[in-house]
Design a protein around this motif. Structure first.
Motif, PDB file in Angstrom:
ATOM      1  N   ARG A 291      -7.267   4.659  -7.648  1.00  0.00           N
ATOM      2  CA  ARG A 291      -7.081   6.024  -8.215  1.00  0.00           C
ATOM      3  C   ARG A 291      -8.195   6.418  -9.137  1.00  0.00           C
ATOM      4  NH1 ARG A 291      -2.308   5.994 -10.790  1.00  0.00           N
ATOM      5  NH2 ARG A 291      -3.247   5.916 -12.844  1.00  0.00           N
ATOM      6  N   PHE A 292      -9.083   7.195  -8.572  1.00  0.00           N
ATOM      7  CA  PHE A 292     -10.412   7.832  -9.675  1.00  0.00           C
ATOM      8  C   PHE A 292      -9.772   9.019 -10.221  1.00  0.00           C
ATOM      9  CE2 PHE A 292     -13.314   6.022  -6.404  1.00  0.00           C
ATOM     10  CZ  PHE A 292     -13.456   4.807  -7.092  1.00  0.00           C
TER      11      PHE A 292
ATOM     12  N   GLU B 142       0.803  -1.248   0.060  1.00  0.00           N
ATOM     13  CA  GLU B 142      -0.056  -0.007   0.130  1.00  0.00           C
ATOM     14  C   GLU B 142       0.779   1.123   0.044  1.00  0.00           C
ATOM     15  OE1 GLU B 142      -3.086   2.209   2.945  1.00  0.00           O
ATOM     16  OE2 GLU B 142      -3.416  -0.144   2.337  1.00  0.00           O
ATOM     17  N   GLU B 143       1.913   1.258   0.638  1.00  0.00           N
ATOM     18  CA  GLU B 143       2.796   2.338   0.803  1.00  0.00           C
ATOM     19  C   GLU B 143       3.452   2.419  -0.680  1.00  0.00           C
ATOM     20  OE1 GLU B 143       5.658   1.552   3.853  1.00  0.00           O
ATOM     21  OE2 GLU B 143       4.127   2.364   5.555  1.00  0.00           O
ATOM     22  N   THR B 144       3.818   1.483  -1.472  1.00  0.00           N
ATOM     23  CA  THR B 144       4.447   1.608  -2.620  1.00  0.00           C
ATOM     24  C   THR B 144       3.548   2.209  -3.464  1.00  0.00           C
ATOM     25  OG1 THR B 144       5.789  -0.354  -2.284  1.00  0.00           O
ATOM     26  CG2 THR B 144       5.264   0.322  -4.427  1.00  0.00           C
ATOM     27  N   ALA B 145       2.146   1.662  -3.429  1.00  0.00           N
ATOM     28  CA  ALA B 145       0.890   2.119  -4.228  1.00  0.00           C
ATOM     29  C   ALA B 145       0.888   3.816  -4.000  1.00  0.00           C
ATOM     30  CB  ALA B 145      -0.348   1.686  -4.046  1.00  0.00           C
ATOM     31  N   LEU B 146       0.990   4.248  -2.598  1.00  0.00           N
ATOM     32  CA  LEU B 146       0.635   5.706  -2.338  1.00  0.00           C
ATOM     33  C   LEU B 146       1.839   6.441  -2.960  1.00  0.00           C
ATOM     34  CD1 LEU B 146      -0.356   5.367   1.314  1.00  0.00           C
ATOM     35  CD2 LEU B 146      -1.814   5.925  -0.545  1.00  0.00           C
TER      36      LEU B 146
ATOM     37  N   LYS C 207      -8.570  11.360  -7.278  1.00  0.00           N
ATOM     38  CA  LYS C 207      -8.264  11.190  -5.975  1.00  0.00           C
ATOM     39  C   LYS C 207      -7.920   9.848  -5.751  1.00  0.00           C
ATOM     40  CE  LYS C 207     -11.827  14.226  -3.998  1.00  0.00           C
ATOM     41  NZ  LYS C 207     -13.373  14.394  -3.240  1.00  0.00           N
ATOM     42  N   LEU C 208      -7.249   9.553  -4.526  1.00  0.00           N
ATOM     43  CA  LEU C 208      -7.021   8.232  -4.018  1.00  0.00           C
ATOM     44  C   LEU C 208      -7.506   7.735  -3.099  1.00  0.00           C
ATOM     45  CD1 LEU C 208      -4.317   6.082  -5.029  1.00  0.00           C
ATOM     46  CD2 LEU C 208      -3.097   7.094  -2.824  1.00  0.00           C
ATOM     47  N   VAL C 209      -8.268   6.564  -3.065  1.00  0.00           N
ATOM     48  CA  VAL C 209      -9.243   6.154  -2.057  1.00  0.00           C
ATOM     49  C   VAL C 209      -8.760   4.558  -1.782  1.00  0.00           C
ATOM     50  CG1 VAL C 209     -10.811   7.665  -2.905  1.00  0.00           C
ATOM     51  CG2 VAL C 209     -10.990   5.192  -3.619  1.00  0.00           C
ATOM     52  N   LYS C 210      -9.016   4.229  -0.529  1.00  0.00           N
ATOM     53  CA  LYS C 210      -9.103   2.786  -0.173  1.00  0.00           C
ATOM     54  C   LYS C 210     -10.679   2.360   0.025  1.00  0.00           C
ATOM     55  CE  LYS C 210      -6.647   1.189   3.055  1.00  0.00           C
ATOM     56  NZ  LYS C 210      -5.947   1.218   4.469  1.00  0.00           N
ATOM     57  N   ILE C 211     -11.039   1.231  -0.677  1.00  0.00           N
ATOM     58  CA  ILE C 211     -12.069   0.501  -0.707  1.00  0.00           C
ATOM     59  C   ILE C 211     -12.327  -0.641   0.089  1.00  0.00           C
ATOM     60  CG2 ILE C 211     -14.178   0.130  -2.187  1.00  0.00           C
ATOM     61  CD1 ILE C 211     -13.136   1.678  -4.241  1.00  0.00           C
ATOM     62  N   SER C 212     -13.043  -0.762   0.882  1.00  0.00           N
ATOM     63  CA  SER C 212     -13.096  -1.970   1.814  1.00  0.00           C
ATOM     64  C   SER C 212     -14.560  -2.660   1.334  1.00  0.00           C
ATOM     65  CB  SER C 212     -12.978  -1.782   3.223  1.00  0.00           C
ATOM     66  OG  SER C 212     -11.881  -1.290   3.727  1.00  0.00           O
ATOM     67  N   PHE C 213     -14.432  -4.060   1.257  1.00  0.00           N
ATOM     68  CA  PHE C 213     -15.542  -5.006   0.868  1.00  0.00           C
ATOM     69  C   PHE C 213     -15.581  -5.939   2.104  1.00  0.00           C
ATOM     70  CE2 PHE C 213     -13.496  -3.534  -2.805  1.00  0.00           C
ATOM     71  CZ  PHE C 213     -14.467  -3.138  -3.761  1.00  0.00           C
TER      72      PHE C 213
ATOM     73  N   VAL D  12     -16.516   7.864 -14.472  1.00  0.00           N
ATOM     74  CA  VAL D  12     -15.033   8.014 -13.816  1.00  0.00           C
ATOM     75  C   VAL D  12     -14.136   6.960 -14.434  1.00  0.00           C
ATOM     76  CG1 VAL D  12     -13.668   8.150 -11.666  1.00  0.00           C
ATOM     77  CG2 VAL D  12     -15.950   9.288 -11.921  1.00  0.00           C
ATOM     78  N   ASP D  13     -13.161   7.295 -14.762  1.00  0.00           N
ATOM     79  CA  ASP D  13     -11.991   6.321 -14.897  1.00  0.00           C
ATOM     80  C   ASP D  13     -11.368   5.899 -13.707  1.00  0.00           C
ATOM     81  OD1 ASP D  13     -12.418   6.246 -17.643  1.00  0.00           O
ATOM     82  OD2 ASP D  13     -10.999   8.111 -17.967  1.00  0.00           O
ATOM     83  N   PHE D  14     -10.689   4.683 -13.658  1.00  0.00           N
ATOM     84  CA  PHE D  14      -9.892   4.087 -12.275  1.00  0.00           C
ATOM     85  C   PHE D  14      -8.988   3.260 -12.744  1.00  0.00           C
ATOM     86  CE2 PHE D  14     -12.818   0.741 -13.214  1.00  0.00           C
ATOM     87  CZ  PHE D  14     -11.950  -0.371 -12.748  1.00  0.00           C
ATOM     88  N   ALA D  15      -7.953   3.309 -11.626  1.00  0.00           N
ATOM     89  CA  ALA D  15      -6.863   2.480 -11.721  1.00  0.00           C
ATOM     90  C   ALA D  15      -6.488   1.733 -10.455  1.00  0.00           C
ATOM     91  CB  ALA D  15      -5.418   2.965 -12.158  1.00  0.00           C
ATOM     92  N   ILE D  16      -6.596   0.533 -10.275  1.00  0.00           N
ATOM     93  CA  ILE D  16      -6.200  -0.169  -9.217  1.00  0.00           C
ATOM     94  C   ILE D  16      -4.876  -0.414  -8.809  1.00  0.00           C
ATOM     95  CG2 ILE D  16      -6.383  -2.537  -7.896  1.00  0.00           C
ATOM     96  CD1 ILE D  16      -9.046  -2.887  -9.520  1.00  0.00           C
ATOM     97  N   LEU D  17      -4.393   0.209  -7.623  1.00  0.00           N
ATOM     98  CA  LEU D  17      -2.996   0.310  -7.519  1.00  0.00           C
ATOM     99  C   LEU D  17      -2.230  -0.983  -6.560  1.00  0.00           C
ATOM    100  CD1 LEU D  17      -2.697   4.348  -6.886  1.00  0.00           C
ATOM    101  CD2 LEU D  17      -2.417   2.647  -8.948  1.00  0.00           C
TER     102      LEU D  17
END
Length: 344
Positions: A318-319, A252-256, A270-276, A295-300
């Motif tokens: 990232r949205f 996660e730190e690498t992603a940030l 915007k960078l977000v954390k989504i919990s399911f 909205v476009d998004f990329a999973i980091l």
């Protein structure tokens, strides 16, 4: 089922006194697996030993199944203790006794008839998978087998409560998982209330329904494991999460760090954390939502795991798009029961 009221335990007197528990309150419901987690010296071993009064509290009350144990005389307390089984970190088996005699030990103490004792011992050994080891001695067993003997012995008296004092910390990870599965099976089969103390978060994650975090003799956080695990509020709880999930945190730190370079500067990212949690983990909620909002998004970064057989997932995403569209996307996800945290 178990209620601790204002529990305090102090060792020593005057200037040399040490307080292990301080005005601690706790409620444990019948049939649940309740975990207590804390660092060494936090008071967790004292807490579990106060439940069956192996340690008598300095102040407060211990109620088990509607009976105030702290008010009982010695004889009545002994009778109530038979309803509370206990297993230990280092097994505490009788080295000179066979597996059969170790399991039979609590039954012999109450003069159980031989035929009834034999039936119960065989039943318990079958339950823990050691029916072919009854004539062996503890020295001939592996660590996992020794703990299974300890579990069989603790259950021989048909207790309503099973206390587990760091029951897996002396075992390797594979054996730990097998013992935890056994405890889970026992809980489901007998509706047995299990109180388990540990310093390992993954033990809590695997089998517990509720968890309390103990620090310096007090409970600093408690609740359903899913809530405490996914949304830790106290620094001590977050520390346990970091210790058990260092690889995920590093990712996660690498992603940030990567996101810092790629985030747009015009406020449209915007960078977000989504919990399911639960079945939502496997649903296409994210893709459906972004198709709707444009909205476009990329999973980091992402992980999927389980908490007591309940699936959960976390994504760092990232949205990109218009600010109002991103805000609408976040709202839509939250409206569908997902937890969304804006990181940056």
């Amino acid at each position: 089922m178990i209620e601790l009221k204002g529990l305090t335990k102090t060792y020593g007197k005057g200037s040399k006194s040490t307080t292990a528990l301080s005005d601690l309150n706790l409620n444990i419901r019948k049939g649940e697996i309740f975990g207590v987690i804390g660092h060494s010296g936090a008071g967790k071993s004292t807490l579990i030993r106060c439940i069956n009064l192996l340690e008598r509290p300095t102040a407060g009350e211990v109620w088990v199944d509607g009976i105030n144990l702290t008010s009982l005389n010695k004889i009545d307390l002994q009778q109530q203790r038979r309803k509370i089984g206990m297993i230990f970190q280092h097994f505490n088996l009788l080295s000179s006794a066979t597996v059969y005699d170790n399991v039979a030990f609590p039954l012999k103490l109450v003069n159980t008839p031989k035929a009834a004792m034999d039936r119960k011992v065989k039943e318990m050994l079958a339950l823990v998978g050691l029916e072919d080891h009854s004539n062996k001695y503890p020295a001939q067993l592996s660590g996992g087998q020794k703990q299974r003997v300890g579990i069989a012995r603790a259950l021989a008296s048909d207790p309503n409560v099973l206390l587990c004092d760091e029951a897996t910390s002396a075992l390797d990870p594979q054996t730990t998982d097998s013992i935890l599965k056994l405890l889970l099976d026992i809980n489901e089969k007998y509706n047995l209330t299990i109180v388990l103390i540990t310093h390992e978060m993954h033990v809590i994650q695997n089998i517990c329904d509720q968890v309390a975090v103990i620090h310096q003799g007090g409970i600093v956080e408690q609740g359903p494991v899913t809530e405490v695990f996914l949304k830790p509020q106290h620094a001590i709880t977050r520390d346990f999460m970091m210790r058990d999930h260092e690889v995920g945190i590093a990712l996660e730190e690498t992603a940030l760090a990567s996101a810092d370079v790629s985030l747009q500067t015009d406020g449209s990212s915007k960078l977000v954390k989504i919990s399911f949690l639960g079945n939502k983990t496997y649903e296409a909620i994210l893709s459906r939502t972004v198709r709707k909002t444009g909205v476009d998004f990329a999973i980091l970064q992402g992980t999927i795991s389980t908490i007591k057989q309940v699936p959960y997932g976390q994504l760092t995403v990232r949205f990109e798009g218009q600010s109002d569209e991103i805000n609408l996307t976040i709202k839509e996800l939250m409206d569908q029961g997902l937890d969304v945290e804006v990181l940056r």
